[in-house]
Enzyme design. Structure first.
Site, PDB file in Angstrom:
ATOM      1  N   ASP A  44       0.668  -1.202  -0.081  1.00 28.82           N
ATOM      2  CA  ASP A  44       0.550   0.409   0.328  1.00 28.82           C
ATOM      3  C   ASP A  44       0.636   1.031  -0.099  1.00 28.82           C
ATOM      4  O   ASP A  44       0.563   2.061  -0.645  1.00 28.82           O
ATOM      5  CB  ASP A  44      -1.067  -0.180   1.286  1.00 28.82           C
ATOM      6  CG  ASP A  44      -2.256  -0.887   1.161  1.00 28.82           C
ATOM      7  OD1 ASP A  44      -2.646  -0.389  -0.102  1.00 28.82           O
ATOM      8  OD2 ASP A  44      -3.293  -0.904   2.377  1.00 28.82           O
ATOM      9  N   LYS A  52     -14.000   4.159   5.133  1.00 32.54           N
ATOM     10  CA  LYS A  52     -13.246   3.984   3.162  1.00 32.54           C
ATOM     11  C   LYS A  52     -11.728   4.088   3.720  1.00 32.54           C
ATOM     12  O   LYS A  52     -11.788   4.861   4.970  1.00 32.54           O
ATOM     13  CB  LYS A  52     -14.129   5.033   2.915  1.00 32.54           C
ATOM     14  CG  LYS A  52     -13.182   5.849   1.232  1.00 32.54           C
ATOM     15  CD  LYS A  52     -13.884   6.901   0.754  1.00 32.54           C
ATOM     16  CE  LYS A  52     -12.876   8.008   1.390  1.00 32.54           C
ATOM     17  NZ  LYS A  52     -10.789   7.330   0.677  1.00 32.54           N
ATOM     18  N   GLU A  76      -8.720  13.224  14.062  1.00 32.42           N
ATOM     19  CA  GLU A  76      -7.830  12.663  14.557  1.00 32.42           C
ATOM     20  C   GLU A  76      -6.931  13.510  13.091  1.00 32.42           C
ATOM     21  O   GLU A  76      -6.900  12.641  11.729  1.00 32.42           O
ATOM     22  CB  GLU A  76      -6.822  11.858  15.108  1.00 32.42           C
ATOM     23  CG  GLU A  76      -5.403  11.645  14.994  1.00 32.42           C
ATOM     24  CD  GLU A  76      -5.083  10.667  15.945  1.00 32.42           C
ATOM     25  OE1 GLU A  76      -4.036  10.300  14.864  1.00 32.42           O
ATOM     26  OE2 GLU A  76      -5.132   9.912  16.303  1.00 32.42           O
ATOM     27  N   CYS A  82       0.934  11.407  11.791  1.00 33.38           N
ATOM     28  CA  CYS A  82       1.317  12.876  12.081  1.00 33.38           C
ATOM     29  C   CYS A  82       1.812  13.335  13.763  1.00 33.38           C
ATOM     30  O   CYS A  82       1.918  14.277  14.144  1.00 33.38           O
ATOM     31  CB  CYS A  82      -0.300  13.307  12.486  1.00 33.38           C
ATOM     32  SG  CYS A  82      -1.172  12.010  13.067  1.00 33.38           S
ATOM     33  N   GLU A  92       2.201  21.908   8.800  1.00 34.17           N
ATOM     34  CA  GLU A  92       3.141  20.131   8.966  1.00 34.17           C
ATOM     35  C   GLU A  92       3.643  19.740   7.591  1.00 34.17           C
ATOM     36  O   GLU A  92       3.050  20.071   6.501  1.00 34.17           O
ATOM     37  CB  GLU A  92       1.351  19.466   9.487  1.00 34.17           C
ATOM     38  CG  GLU A  92       1.547  18.111   9.294  1.00 34.17           C
ATOM     39  CD  GLU A  92       0.816  17.485   9.523  1.00 34.17           C
ATOM     40  OE1 GLU A  92       0.938  16.730  10.204  1.00 34.17           O
ATOM     41  OE2 GLU A  92      -0.295  17.716   9.088  1.00 34.17           O
TER      42      GLU A  92
END
Length: 499
Positions: free
Chosen positions: A104, A192, A266, A302, A402
């Site tokens: 993935d 999803k 989140e 994150c 970020e």
């Protein structure tokens, strides 16, 4: 020598993706799209864009299963009996799930099998929440006045149909963190996965498909923003549980309020780790913080501390050990156990990371090492060498925004108050770190830092402990009892014993 991920795809028989709706695997949707592997930019497989029509069918199945099916009314023992075999099924498929996760997103196979985002941890989550099923209790309250003989009790009811939307960087762990507690509480789910990483989620969905879950209790749709928006805004969805970018999270929050959906979000982070001069070992702190940016998912997490707030008396020593750590990383075939670091997830994100590195230089930060792209057999992939900046001011873009890549900004400080002020001067508040041997300081600083979770001389996430952020980092918590609260509604019952 060039490498390819396609032999792994063929080894595990990965074919075109399908949707799982109302207990059946099926085609349909509103088109198809390719999933690309970031290490080589090869097409791994072809997936369905569920779109509005696919989401409508999946939500209708979940709605019917919740309103009319047996799941939410089932006795605790029976619900446990159905969920507990899923734990062992995930353990049995551990290797395959790990390889699919690496297929993935390019996570090195060692981490995919042995880190906190492995399928073993996913199984632990299902085990933990299956254990909660017969312990979801309410309260009784003492009679407040003798004017009436009313007695008060509370119960926890399932919230309803849950839309679970998971990210690409931890598809296995976040699947379990959302689906396991939602099912344990008696909800139905439409999940999803990220359009960038759907294979591991499809395999986990297949494990649930082979369980005794009633039809419609769990459903899976694949797709991109169109599918995600259709799911998060659907009027028959009662709760959205989303892990991903702040931009998408804010959009979900702004567009999903028409029926007062419950939210667990989140989102992003720009976490700070404070390294004090009394830390037990500067080398350990430097290697830990640089390693979180340079190995594993290469800073694409994150909660990664991407601001190292270091006391000026040990700053040079910190930088030296960080540079030594980076010399040990290895890029390459993600299925080679010697590979330590992941590529950037997409070409678009690679360009974004590189633009931040250029921004840091232009704003006056000093690039000590990294930031360039390796060539040779890595040229076809989304690779960038880990970068470390010093002379960083907390007002610079690389310290405030970020980046989601292998970039660590080092900011010097002189006093404890200054360090805390730097850490708190951020629109994010997801996680943080403190390196010190002074226990009083550790607790004092931990209380002063405005963030959802803090690691003192180390950081990890467990199924039974809550995590989550404040400010722009999100709403709500995941882990332990807090997740049970998030997937249930509190109901108060008043009983008149004089009636």
């Amino acid at each position: 020598m060039n490498f390819s991920v396609l032999p792994i795809r063929d080894r595990f028989g990965v074919g075109p993706g399908r949707l799982f709706i109302n207990g059946q695997w099926r085609d349909g949707g509103e088109g198809r799209f390719d999933q690309i592997h970031p290490s080589t930019n090869e097409v791994v497989t072809n997936l369905i864009e569920a779109g509005v029509s696919g989401v409508n069918e999946a939500v209708a199945a979940a709605r019917h299963a919740f309103d009319n099916g047996p799941w939410r009314k089932m006795a605790a023992r029976e619900r446990k009996r159905i969920l507990q075999p899923i734990v062992e099924a995930i353990y049995a498929a551990e290797e395959e799930i790990a390889y699919l996760q690496t297929l993935d997103n390019g996570m090195p196979i060692h981490f995919s099998r042995h880190s906190r985002v492995s399928s073993r941890v996913a199984a632990d989550n299902f085990d933990h929440y299956a254990g909660w099923i017969d312990k979801i209790t309410g309260e009784t309250f003492p009679q407040y006045t003798d004017a009436t003989n009313l007695h008060y009790l509370t119960f926890r009811d399932p919230v309803g149909v849950v839309a679970a939307i998971t990210p690409w960087n931890g598809p296995v762990m976040t699947f379990a963190m959302k689906v396991a507690p939602a099912l344990a509480c008696g909800n139905t789910v439409v999940l999803k996965p990220s359009e960038l990483a759907s294979l591991a989620a499809i395999r986990l969905a297949d494990i649930l498909a082979q369980s005794d879950l009633p039809p419609g209790v769990f459903n899976l749709v694949t797709g991109g923003p169109i599918t995600g928006q259709a799911l998060s805004t659907h009027p028959d969805v009662d709760k959205v549980s989303f892990t991903g970018s702040p931009v998408v999270g804010e959009k979900i929050l702004s567009t999903s309020g028409s029926n007062m959906k419950r939210m667990s979000l989140e989102l992003g982070g720009k976490s700070a780790a404070l390294v004090f001069p009394d830390t037990r070992d500067v080398r350990v702190a430097a290697r830990n913080l640089m390693g979180l940016c340079s190995t594993f998912l290469s800073g694409q997490v994150c909660s990664t501390p991407t601001r190292a707030v270091v006391h000026k008396s040990i700053l040079d020593e910190f930088v030296h050990h960080a540079q030594e750590q980076v010399r040990e990383i290895r890029f390459g075939d993600p299925f080679d156990p010697a590979t330590t670091s992941a590529p950037i997830i997409s070409k678009r994100q690679l360009d974004r990371v590189c633009s931040y590195i250029e921004s840091g230089k232009q704003e006056g930060a000093r690039l000590v090492f990294g930031g360039d792209r390796p060539g040779g057999h890595l040229a076809n992939g989304n690779w960038v060498n880990p970068a470390l900046f010093v002379d960083v001011d907390n007002t610079m873009k690389i310290a405030r925004e970020e980046i989601f890549g292998p970039v660590l900004s080092v900011i010097g400080f002189e006093t404890e108050d200054e360090a805390v002020a730097i850490a708190n001067d951020s629109e994010y508040g997801l996680s943080g770190g403190i390196y010190t041997t002074d226990l009083s300081r550790a607790f004092r600083v931990a209380h002063a830092m405005r963030t959802g979770s803090i690691g003192i001389n180390g950081y990890s996430v467990m199924p039974n402990s809550p995590t989550g952020g404040i400010k722009r980092s999100g709403i709500g918590r995941e882990g332990g009892w807090t997740t049970i609260e998030a997937f249930t509604e509190l109901k108060t019952v008043m009983l008149n014993l004089d009636a």
